[in-house]
Design a protein around this motif. Structure first.
Motif, PDB file in Angstrom:
ATOM      1  N   ASN A 233      -3.164   2.966   4.907  1.00 27.30           N
ATOM      2  CA  ASN A 233      -1.965   2.137   4.884  1.00 27.30           C
ATOM      3  C   ASN A 233      -0.755   3.062   4.860  1.00 27.30           C
ATOM      4  O   ASN A 233      -0.609   3.878   3.935  1.00 27.30           O
ATOM      5  N   LYS A 235       3.680   3.565   5.885  1.00 26.80           N
ATOM      6  CA  LYS A 235       4.941   2.888   6.148  1.00 26.80           C
ATOM      7  C   LYS A 235       5.320   3.099   7.606  1.00 26.80           C
ATOM      8  O   LYS A 235       5.292   4.225   8.102  1.00 26.80           O
ATOM      9  N   HIS A 236       5.670   2.021   8.258  1.00 25.43           N
ATOM     10  CA  HIS A 236       6.100   2.113   9.655  1.00 25.43           C
ATOM     11  C   HIS A 236       7.339   3.005   9.743  1.00 25.43           C
ATOM     12  O   HIS A 236       8.259   2.877   8.923  1.00 25.43           O
ATOM     13  N   HIS A 239      10.760   0.457  10.391  1.00 23.30           N
ATOM     14  CA  HIS A 239      11.178  -0.560   9.421  1.00 23.30           C
ATOM     15  C   HIS A 239      10.523  -0.389   8.054  1.00 23.30           C
ATOM     16  O   HIS A 239      10.784  -1.148   7.131  1.00 23.30           O
ATOM     17  N   GLU A 240       9.656   0.614   7.906  1.00 23.81           N
ATOM     18  CA  GLU A 240       9.024   0.983   6.640  1.00 23.81           C
ATOM     19  C   GLU A 240       8.149  -0.113   6.032  1.00 23.81           C
ATOM     20  O   GLU A 240       7.804  -0.052   4.852  1.00 23.81           O
ATOM     21  N   LYS A 241       7.786  -1.084   6.832  1.00 21.61           N
ATOM     22  CA  LYS A 241       6.814  -2.059   6.354  1.00 21.61           C
ATOM     23  C   LYS A 241       5.420  -1.435   6.409  1.00 21.61           C
ATOM     24  O   LYS A 241       5.136  -0.608   7.276  1.00 21.61           O
ATOM     25  N   SER A 242       4.568  -1.830   5.494  1.00 22.26           N
ATOM     26  CA  SER A 242       3.236  -1.250   5.427  1.00 22.26           C
ATOM     27  C   SER A 242       2.387  -1.699   6.614  1.00 22.26           C
ATOM     28  O   SER A 242       2.369  -2.880   6.971  1.00 22.26           O
ATOM     29  N   ARG A 243       1.740  -0.729   7.244  1.00 24.04           N
ATOM     30  CA  ARG A 243       0.832  -1.005   8.349  1.00 24.04           C
ATOM     31  C   ARG A 243      -0.483  -0.259   8.125  1.00 24.04           C
ATOM     32  O   ARG A 243      -0.493   0.882   7.694  1.00 24.04           O
ATOM     33  N   GLU A 273      -3.723   4.069   0.539  1.00 21.12           N
ATOM     34  CA  GLU A 273      -2.347   4.411   0.859  1.00 21.12           C
ATOM     35  C   GLU A 273      -2.263   5.878   1.278  1.00 21.12           C
ATOM     36  O   GLU A 273      -2.980   6.727   0.756  1.00 21.12           O
ATOM     37  N   LYS A 303      14.771   7.077  10.657  1.00 13.76           N
ATOM     38  CA  LYS A 303      15.942   6.258  10.321  1.00 13.76           C
ATOM     39  C   LYS A 303      17.014   6.367  11.398  1.00 13.76           C
ATOM     40  O   LYS A 303      17.678   5.391  11.726  1.00 13.76           O
TER      41      LYS A 303
END
Length: 308
Positions: A233, A235-236, A239-243, A273, A303
């Motif tokens: 898992n 962070k993208h 957008h830092e969403k978990s993938r 993670e 970013k």
């Protein structure tokens, strides 16, 4: 029209009745082998005739990063489909898939597990061929054999993986020396084989360094250690969403360090993670899963890219 439909339905009923009575006995010849419970399942897939296949398709010697990337892509496809796989290990034209001890997949039917994983791997290898061999036409279909081996203890499983990685090192050192003698030293295949006959690792390292200026320690870990695929898992980058992704590693499996970091594997926990902020470049395999361009390669750049 109605009479025709009645006739068709009557024919169907007739053959259904015949199949369920007169011919159904042939099902008794089928056998179903179920794998023992509470044991690690390892499906090992190996290329058939890949020496010829690699020659016909002009693979780079001794290692072709395109071919290894394609193998990893096919293996990642299998892992994405079968969540019970906790680890995969690949080298050359071979891949081993480790399914957790309590895996209930296909009611642990051996033939189902083995054939489905093998067929998906093979079809994926063909499907993604053009992504890795852009200018090389696939001349004939590749094929892979497969087998299933059960390991009752964690120690047995680790020893299996140690064996495969040790084999990777031995074969790669030999192949690196062999092809250096041919491509750089001008020897024939037979002459190179004769020169390497009876040599140990130290002697091969000496040949590489003294004759060709090659320090084997500086060779890519991808070649020396193979590829370990783990479900992580992350962070993208945008957008830092978990993938959840299949992440490739090229590390030492034999030492305890790997297992101390990846504590989820032996308990059968499929994912973990992972903080990739220390790496210089996200692997191409991960970028493809995230549908990102290879321009997005460094976490500290993500970013800036997101603002553009």
């Amino acid at each position: 029209m109605k009479n025709s439909l009645r006739f068709t339905n009557a024919i169907k009923r007739f053959y259904t009745k015949m199949a369920n009575s007169k011919f159904e006995y042939v099902k008794d010849f089928e056998t179903q082998e179920k794998l023992l419970p509470n044991s690690w399942i390892v499906v090992r897939i190996d290329g058939k005739g890949f020496h010829k296949f690699s020659t016909k398709h002009n693979f780079n010697k001794p290692n072709d990063t395109r071919a290894l990337g394609l193998m990893n892509r096919a293996a990642a496809t299998v892992m994405n489909e079968y969540k019970d796989i906790v680890l995969s290990y690949g080298v050359s034209d071979e891949y081993s898939f480790v399914l957790r001890r309590q895996c209930p997949l296909y009611n642990r039917r051996k033939d189902k597990i083995m054939t489905y994983l093998n067929s998906l791997f093979t079809s994926s290898y063909v499907y993604f061929w053009n992504e890795y061999f852009h200018d090389v036409k696939l001349k004939y279909p590749p094929s892979f054999d497969s087998r299933i081996v059960l390991y009752p203890t964690d120690e047995n499983l680790r020893d299996y993986l140690n064996w495969r990685q040790a084999d990777c090192h031995i074969n790669n050192l030999y192949n690196t020396t062999f092809w250096s003698l041919i491509l750089k030293g001008g020897l024939t295949n037979c002459e190179a084989e004769q020169k390497l006959c009876g040599t140990d690792s130290a002697h091969k390292n000496e040949i590489l360094f003294s004759e060709f200026g090659i320090n084997y320690n500086n060779e890519l870990d991808l070649f020396k250690k193979g590829t370990i695929l783990l479900r992580k898992n992350i962070k993208h980058p945008l957008h830092e969403k978990s993938r959840q992704v299949i992440y490739p590693f090229h590390e030492d499996l034999i030492r305890d360090t790997f297992w101390d970091k990846n504590t989820n594997i032996l308990p059968g926990q499929v994912s973990q993670e992972f903080d990739y902020s220390s790496v210089d470049r996200l692997p191409e395999l991960v970028l493809k899963q995230l549908h990102l361009s290879d321009k997005v390669i460094r976490p500290d750049e993500s970013k800036d890219v997101a603002k553009e």
